[in-house]
Design a protein around this motif. Sequence first.
Motif, short mmCIF file in Angstrom:
data_model
loop_
_atom_site.label_atom_id
_atom_site.label_comp_id
_atom_site.label_asym_id
_atom_site.label_seq_id
_atom_site.Cartn_x
_atom_site.Cartn_y
_atom_site.Cartn_z
N TYR A 19 -52.42 17.47 26.50
CA TYR A 19 -51.90 16.83 25.29
C TYR A 19 -53.03 16.15 24.52
N ARG A 20 -53.99 15.59 25.26
CA ARG A 20 -55.14 14.94 24.61
C ARG A 20 -55.96 15.97 23.82
N CYS A 21 -56.11 17.18 24.40
CA CYS A 21 -56.85 18.25 23.69
C CYS A 21 -56.15 18.62 22.39
N VAL A 74 -45.03 20.97 20.01
CA VAL A 74 -46.19 20.73 20.89
C VAL A 74 -45.74 20.75 22.35
N ARG A 75 -44.64 20.05 22.63
CA ARG A 75 -44.16 19.97 24.01
C ARG A 75 -43.74 21.34 24.54
N GLU A 76 -43.01 22.09 23.70
CA GLU A 76 -42.56 23.42 24.15
C GLU A 76 -43.75 24.27 24.57
N GLY A 101 -48.30 14.12 35.22
CA GLY A 101 -47.88 13.95 33.82
C GLY A 101 -46.75 12.96 33.69
N ARG A 102 -45.84 13.26 32.76
CA ARG A 102 -44.71 12.35 32.50
C ARG A 102 -43.37 13.04 32.76
N ASP A 103 -43.36 14.38 32.56
CA ASP A 103 -42.10 15.14 32.58
C ASP A 103 -42.18 16.28 33.58
N ILE A 104 -43.04 16.15 34.57
CA ILE A 104 -43.26 17.28 35.49
C ILE A 104 -42.04 17.48 36.39
N ASP A 109 -54.09 18.49 35.19
CA ASP A 109 -53.93 17.22 34.49
C ASP A 109 -53.27 17.51 33.13
N THR A 110 -51.95 17.37 33.06
CA THR A 110 -51.25 17.75 31.82
C THR A 110 -51.53 16.77 30.68
N GLY A 111 -51.87 15.52 31.03
CA GLY A 111 -52.23 14.54 30.00
C GLY A 111 -53.45 15.02 29.23
N ALA A 144 -47.40 -0.56 24.54
CA ALA A 144 -47.00 0.29 23.40
C ALA A 144 -46.85 1.74 23.83
N ARG A 145 -47.76 2.23 24.67
CA ARG A 145 -47.67 3.63 25.10
C ARG A 145 -46.45 3.83 26.01
N ASP A 146 -46.15 2.84 26.86
CA ASP A 146 -44.95 2.91 27.71
C ASP A 146 -43.72 3.07 26.83
N THR A 182 -52.49 10.61 20.98
CA THR A 182 -51.87 11.59 21.89
C THR A 182 -50.40 11.25 22.12
N SER A 183 -50.10 9.97 22.36
CA SER A 183 -48.70 9.57 22.59
C SER A 183 -47.85 9.95 21.38
N LYS A 184 -48.46 9.90 20.21
CA LYS A 184 -47.72 10.23 18.98
C LYS A 184 -47.45 11.73 18.89
N GLN A 230 -43.50 4.17 23.75
CA GLN A 230 -43.45 5.47 23.07
C GLN A 230 -43.06 6.58 24.07
N ASP A 231 -43.63 6.53 25.27
CA ASP A 231 -43.37 7.59 26.26
C ASP A 231 -41.93 7.56 26.79
N THR A 232 -41.34 6.36 26.88
CA THR A 232 -39.99 6.28 27.45
C THR A 232 -38.89 6.40 26.40
N HIS A 233 -39.25 6.25 25.13
CA HIS A 233 -38.23 6.27 24.08
C HIS A 233 -38.22 7.52 23.23
N ARG A 234 -39.12 8.49 23.51
CA ARG A 234 -39.12 9.67 22.64
C ARG A 234 -37.90 10.55 22.96
N LYS A 235 -37.51 11.38 21.96
CA LYS A 235 -36.29 12.17 22.11
C LYS A 235 -36.46 13.28 23.13
O1 C5P Z 1 -51.81 11.02 31.40
P1 C5P Z 1 -52.53 10.65 30.15
O2 C5P Z 1 -52.62 9.17 29.90
O3 C5P Z 1 -53.86 11.31 30.02
O4 C5P Z 1 -51.62 11.25 28.97
C1 C5P Z 1 -51.90 10.98 27.61
C2 C5P Z 1 -50.61 10.98 26.82
O5 C5P Z 1 -50.07 12.30 26.80
C3 C5P Z 1 -49.50 10.10 27.38
O6 C5P Z 1 -49.53 8.79 26.87
C4 C5P Z 1 -48.23 10.82 26.96
O7 C5P Z 1 -47.83 10.39 25.69
C5 C5P Z 1 -48.66 12.26 26.85
N1 C5P Z 1 -48.20 13.10 27.97
C6 C5P Z 1 -46.92 13.62 27.90
N2 C5P Z 1 -46.47 14.46 28.87
C7 C5P Z 1 -47.25 14.78 29.91
C8 C5P Z 1 -48.55 14.24 30.02
C9 C5P Z 1 -48.99 13.37 29.03
O8 C5P Z 1 -46.20 13.33 26.95
N3 C5P Z 1 -46.79 15.63 30.84
#
Ligand code: C5P
Length: 218
Positions: A38-40, A103-105, A124-127, A33-35, A174-176, A94-96, A178-183
């Motif tokens: 990021y939450r951690c 962090v992503r690297e 996740g989002r970018d798997i 669970d990669t989310g 709002a999270r959508d 977390t989205s921020k 942020q997640d779809t518009h980040r660089k």
């Molecule tokens: O999946 P989950 O809602 O637990 O993820 C929390 C946040 O972590 C997401 O809103 C997203 O911003 C970020 N995330 C990400 N890339 C991933 C997994 C999660 O940017 N692979």
Amino acid sequence: MRKINIAIDGPSGVGKSSISNRLAEHNHMTHLDTGAMYRCVALAIRQNDVALDDEMALQRLLDTIRISFDGPVVYLNGNDVTEAIKVNEISNFTSKIATIPMVRERMVALQQKATEPKNFIVDGRDIGTTVLPDAEVKIFLSASPKARAERRYNEYVEKGIESDYETIYQDIVARDYQDTHRKVSPLRKADDAIEVDTSDLTIDEVEEVVQDIIDKAL
Ligand code: C5P
């Protein structure tokens, strides 16, 4: 049977975690669970009061952080943080922090290393696009913001947690955004991913559709 990795991407609240857990159990694979990772990081930043523009402090934190899983239990530096990382304030934060390239690297490198032996279901989002571009199966789960907000609201009601539908809906939108518009690595469907729109499907039906796709790949 050949060992494969499965990438499951999609927006917040689409049910990636539940589906991934079920599929992992059914196919004797491990769910990553990669989310939660990021939450951690978000929780650790809060706990240590690290300023987001203090690159050195952030680097130090990333160098020393330990994230591990025992089934559904998530540990941060040896402490069970399964519930602490799910509170709304941490979800939004977390989205921020997930937009910070450093962090992503670090997270992507950890995820790639962990899944090298294969037999992982990674959500996740970018798997499919970045972490595992060569995953044997790539699924993109989608559902309208309204359907996702309704599911989350009903989940809270079932658990007896007080909540407000409108706030949940606005948080999802709002999270959508942020997640779809980040660089770096924005949320998007990989060209070779199969999209499954779950808006009108039950969790059992989603599992069936995705399992079918996996069976064809095995
Ligand atoms: O999946 P989950 O809602 O637990 O993820 C929390 C946040 O972590 C997401 O809103 C997203 O911003 C970020 N995330 C990400 N890339 C991933 C997994 C999660 O940017 N692979």
